[in-house]
Design an enzyme around this catalytic site. Structure first.
Site, PDB file in Angstrom:
ATOM      1  N   ASP A 195      35.554  32.528  33.311  1.00  0.00           N
ATOM      2  CA  ASP A 195      35.059  33.882  33.620  1.00  0.00           C
ATOM      3  C   ASP A 195      34.954  34.762  32.374  1.00  0.00           C
ATOM      4  O   ASP A 195      34.268  35.774  32.387  1.00  0.00           O
ATOM      5  CB  ASP A 195      35.950  34.541  34.680  1.00  0.00           C
ATOM      6  CG  ASP A 195      37.413  34.611  34.263  1.00  0.00           C
ATOM      7  OD1 ASP A 195      37.836  33.847  33.361  1.00  0.00           O
ATOM      8  OD2 ASP A 195      38.148  35.434  34.845  1.00  0.00           O
ATOM      9  N   HIS A 196      35.646  34.383  31.309  1.00  0.00           N
ATOM     10  CA  HIS A 196      35.630  35.099  30.022  1.00  0.00           C
ATOM     11  C   HIS A 196      36.531  34.333  29.088  1.00  0.00           C
ATOM     12  O   HIS A 196      37.249  33.416  29.527  1.00  0.00           O
ATOM     13  CB  HIS A 196      36.127  36.546  30.171  1.00  0.00           C
ATOM     14  CG  HIS A 196      37.433  36.646  30.881  1.00  0.00           C
ATOM     15  ND1 HIS A 196      38.628  36.280  30.290  1.00  0.00           N
ATOM     16  CD2 HIS A 196      37.746  36.987  32.156  1.00  0.00           C
ATOM     17  CE1 HIS A 196      39.601  36.433  31.173  1.00  0.00           C
ATOM     18  NE2 HIS A 196      39.103  36.841  32.317  1.00  0.00           N
ATOM     19  N   THR A 207      37.501  39.571  34.671  1.00  0.00           N
ATOM     20  CA  THR A 207      37.551  38.498  35.666  1.00  0.00           C
ATOM     21  C   THR A 207      36.532  38.655  36.796  1.00  0.00           C
ATOM     22  O   THR A 207      35.852  37.709  37.173  1.00  0.00           O
ATOM     23  CB  THR A 207      38.973  38.435  36.260  1.00  0.00           C
ATOM     24  OG1 THR A 207      39.858  38.103  35.196  1.00  0.00           O
ATOM     25  CG2 THR A 207      39.087  37.417  37.371  1.00  0.00           C
ATOM     26  N   LYS A 248      43.498  34.083  42.120  1.00  0.00           N
ATOM     27  CA  LYS A 248      43.336  35.539  42.252  1.00  0.00           C
ATOM     28  C   LYS A 248      42.347  35.799  43.381  1.00  0.00           C
ATOM     29  O   LYS A 248      41.333  35.088  43.493  1.00  0.00           O
ATOM     30  CB  LYS A 248      42.746  36.147  40.974  1.00  0.00           C
ATOM     31  CG  LYS A 248      43.639  36.083  39.770  1.00  0.00           C
ATOM     32  CD  LYS A 248      42.938  36.691  38.558  1.00  0.00           C
ATOM     33  CE  LYS A 248      43.790  36.545  37.313  1.00  0.00           C
ATOM     34  NZ  LYS A 248      43.077  36.966  36.095  1.00  0.00           N
ATOM     35  N   ASP A 249      42.580  36.842  44.162  1.00  0.00           N
ATOM     36  CA  ASP A 249      41.673  37.121  45.286  1.00  0.00           C
ATOM     37  C   ASP A 249      40.254  37.382  44.796  1.00  0.00           C
ATOM     38  O   ASP A 249      39.273  36.912  45.380  1.00  0.00           O
ATOM     39  CB  ASP A 249      42.197  38.272  46.160  1.00  0.00           C
ATOM     40  CG  ASP A 249      42.515  39.551  45.410  1.00  0.00           C
ATOM     41  OD1 ASP A 249      41.784  39.910  44.480  1.00  0.00           O
ATOM     42  OD2 ASP A 249      43.515  40.215  45.771  1.00  0.00           O
ATOM     43  N   ARG A 250      40.093  38.150  43.688  1.00  0.00           N
ATOM     44  CA  ARG A 250      38.732  38.487  43.250  1.00  0.00           C
ATOM     45  C   ARG A 250      37.940  37.262  42.830  1.00  0.00           C
ATOM     46  O   ARG A 250      36.717  37.230  42.987  1.00  0.00           O
ATOM     47  CB  ARG A 250      38.757  39.535  42.137  1.00  0.00           C
ATOM     48  CG  ARG A 250      39.590  39.226  40.911  1.00  0.00           C
ATOM     49  CD  ARG A 250      39.633  40.470  40.019  1.00  0.00           C
ATOM     50  NE  ARG A 250      40.467  40.343  38.841  1.00  0.00           N
ATOM     51  CZ  ARG A 250      41.784  40.571  38.792  1.00  0.00           C
ATOM     52  NH1 ARG A 250      42.429  40.901  39.888  1.00  0.00           N
ATOM     53  NH2 ARG A 250      42.453  40.463  37.652  1.00  0.00           N
ATOM     54  N   ASP A 292      44.923  32.376  32.240  1.00  0.00           N
ATOM     55  CA  ASP A 292      44.806  33.817  32.008  1.00  0.00           C
ATOM     56  C   ASP A 292      46.180  34.483  31.949  1.00  0.00           C
ATOM     57  O   ASP A 292      46.454  35.288  31.055  1.00  0.00           O
ATOM     58  CB  ASP A 292      43.969  34.438  33.124  1.00  0.00           C
ATOM     59  CG  ASP A 292      43.666  35.914  32.866  1.00  0.00           C
ATOM     60  OD1 ASP A 292      42.955  36.206  31.888  1.00  0.00           O
ATOM     61  OD2 ASP A 292      44.152  36.763  33.633  1.00  0.00           O
ATOM     62  N   ASP A 321      40.316  30.589  34.254  1.00  0.00           N
ATOM     63  CA  ASP A 321      40.384  32.000  33.872  1.00  0.00           C
ATOM     64  C   ASP A 321      40.858  32.136  32.415  1.00  0.00           C
ATOM     65  O   ASP A 321      41.932  31.657  32.073  1.00  0.00           O
ATOM     66  CB  ASP A 321      41.369  32.699  34.831  1.00  0.00           C
ATOM     67  CG  ASP A 321      41.115  34.183  34.970  1.00  0.00           C
ATOM     68  OD1 ASP A 321      40.994  34.847  33.932  1.00  0.00           O
ATOM     69  OD2 ASP A 321      41.067  34.669  36.122  1.00  0.00           O
TER      70      ASP A 321
HETATM   71 ZN    ZN Z   1      39.849  36.471  34.091  1.00  0.00          ZN
END
Ligand code: ZN
Length: 544
Positions: free
Chosen positions: A337-338, A79, A161-163, A292, A40
């Site tokens: 993710d970014h 994210t 992270k859940d997402r 992150d 992340d």
């Molecule tokens: Zn992220």
């Protein structure tokens, strides 16, 4: 530096027997386990900077097929969107995930903010106390597709992270684990809790019950230790070494301890669930969120990020070493993710003259108040969003009032010196879906790639490069989310034992990862069914 993962890795549990359908390989010679690592906020800029200094897992993976110029090609580099592209092969316009949170005035509850990985139809939930669910994800993941044709294959998602776990695991994971409070939890009612999870949660509680001494800093990181003051109420950053008080779970998350724990749980689950042990290929997606949290808390250019990346490099090396010891035939994908943007003070010290904090006049609250006064409208004018990205106009404004609000907002944003561009939803909807190399897309093409008619805002605001869009720095001092390449450009790496090292320069997309993995394991995709394409990776037969 101290090793946080050692105790957890030593606490492996014996594998349990479980009945499974007969296993079949889809393609002779395909790997038996696909490990997908999403780091992340790991920008390609950071990876390039630290690559000569990596000696562990990152160094090993960079010796595979390394695409230096991977792109999370869309504008809203957050994210949930980023993770939705990695294992679906689709851009957010097709995955349906257009923000971490969006606004739906028709939502069946008083809270109209919708979290990307929740089911808002569950009574009693809201966007901050939500029911975790993949319901908003409109397309299948690699694991979903694989299980359709290979029922003996397992699809397992673990993330910080859940997402991240929801977007990479999709609709049919066998196991999905992510933190809820200070323990790993799941949304899957039917899954028995593996011993690995129970032991990891006990270990987190034990570690949190003790203070943590600061890490020793190697010369590379000590050389970056310089304190920078932060505007807007934030504490100075730059020379931290991750000392922590007893019970400080936020400090645990924003430190190398967090990823070490997520990796240790992942390794334990590989053993307990016997991933990669039979002919049916398994997918394990791992979202590592520590980078992150470190980036948001301290920025990307100081001693803190240096310690985080070197610690993660070592812990990843230990993790991959475990898979080797167990004799598993595995392949690894590494991506992010970014990316991210550092604090303006440090960027300016490095010569990035246009780096600045956002002007508070651009916050949704101030902008809404200003337009309400100047256009004689009832506030708040802006119902949700901002200061940049998707802006949702108050649904109570209708007809001529709404048209007046829209044109006044567009004019006010366009006149502001920190704003690069403003697009209306009509302009974005009329733009063709982007094609060609993602490094050459126009701004509106990037915005189009994360636009959805039902979920996106009424306006889309793009700030000028190097504007840090945080008005209140008391919690976070740096972030991401822009359509600029420091947020879009991420590493995309494929590794398998015996692969010759190749570094490639062409622009590719994270949406290309799933079609490439499909080629690797022999999973047929209907032609034209996804945005991404199968990439040139040795040993991967792409369909013609
Ligand atoms: Zn992220």
């Amino acid at each position: 530096m101290r090793r946080f993962a050692a105790l957890l890795l030593a606490a492996m549990v014996p594998a349990t027997a479980c009945a499974q359908p007969a296993a079949q390989p889809l393609r002779a010679g395909a790997p038996k386990l696909i490990v997908v690592l999403s780091i992340d906020q790991l920008s390609a800029d950071l990876f390039d900077e630290y690559r000569p200094h990596f000696r562990g897992g990152f160094a090993r993976l960079a010796g595979g097929t390394m695409f230096r110029n991977g792109f999370q090609s869309h504008a809203t580099t957050e994210t949930c969107l980023g993770h939705s592209t990695i294992l679906t092969g689709d851009r957010p316009a097709r995955t349906g995930i257009v923000g971490n949170v969006w606004f739906d005035p028709k939502a069946p509850r008083s809270d109209k903010a919708i979290y990307c990985a929740e089911d808002e139809a569950v009574p009693g939930s809201n966007s901050s106390k939500y029911t975790v669910s993949p319901t908003h994800l409109r397309v299948p993941t690699l694991g979903d597709r694989l299980k359709q044709i290979s029922p003996a294959s397992l699809n397992v998602a673990v993330a910080g992270k859940d997402r991240s776990a929801v977007m990479m695991g999709g609709r049919s994971p066998d196991q999905r684990w992510y933190p809820s409070g200070s323990s790993f939890a799941t949304d899957l009612a039917s899954a028995p809790v593996p011993q690995s999870v129970a032991r990891t949660n006990a270990e987190i509680a034990r570690v949190l019950a003790m203070p943590r001494p600061a890490l020793e800093s190697p010369p590379l990181c000590a050389g970056k230790a310089q304190l920078f003051p932060i505007e807007g109420g934030g504490k100075p950053v730059g020379n931290g070494r991750f000392g922590r008080a007893t019970g400080d779970a936020a400090a645990f998350r924003a430190s190398p301890e967090f990823d070490a724990t997520t990796l240790a749980l992942s390794a334990a689950l590989i053993q307990e669930l016997k991933l990669g042990s039979d002919a049916a290929p398994d997918v394990l997606s791992i979202g590592l969120a520590g980078t992150d949290y470190v980036g948001h808390s301290f920025g990307t250019g100081g001693q803190e990020m240096c310690l985080q990346l070197l610690s993660l490099d070592r812990d990843l090396g230990d993790f991959l070493g475990r898979l080797d010891q167990w004799g598993i035939d595995y392949a690894v994908v590494l991506t992010a993710d970014h990316g991210g943007l550092d604090i303006p003070e440090r960027l300016r010290a490095k010569g990035v003259a246009d780096a600045a904090w956002i002007d508070r006049e651009l916050t949704a609250e101030r902008m809404g108040q200003r337009i309400a006064a100047s256009s004689n409208l009832k506030g708040p004018v802006i119902a949700f969003g901002g200061p940049s990205g998707d802006i949702y106009i108050d649904p109570a404004l209708a007809g001529a009032d709404r048209a007046r609000a829209t044109s006044a907002l567009v004019a006010a944003y366009r006149a502001h010196p920190q704003v690069e561009a403003v697009f209306t939803r009509d302009e974005i909807g009329r733009a063709p879906q982007p094609s060609g190399p993602a490094d050459r897309w126009s701004l509106i093409q990037r915005v189009r790639a994360s636009f959805d008619t039902d979920r996106s805002g009424d306006l889309y605001v793009v700030l000028k490069p190097h504007i840090q869009p945080i008005a209140d720095t008391s919690r976070y001092v740096s972030t991401h989310g822009s359509p600029w390449d420091y947020d879009r450009r991420v590493p995309v790496v494929f590794w398998r034992k015996g692969m010759a090292p190749v570094t490639r320069q062409e622009a590719v997309e994270t949406a290309d990862i799933m079609p490439t993995l499909a080629g690797m394991i022999g999973l047929a995709l209907p032609p034209g069914s996804v945005d991404g394409k199968c990439l040139p990776v040795p040993g991967v037969p792409c369909p013609r």
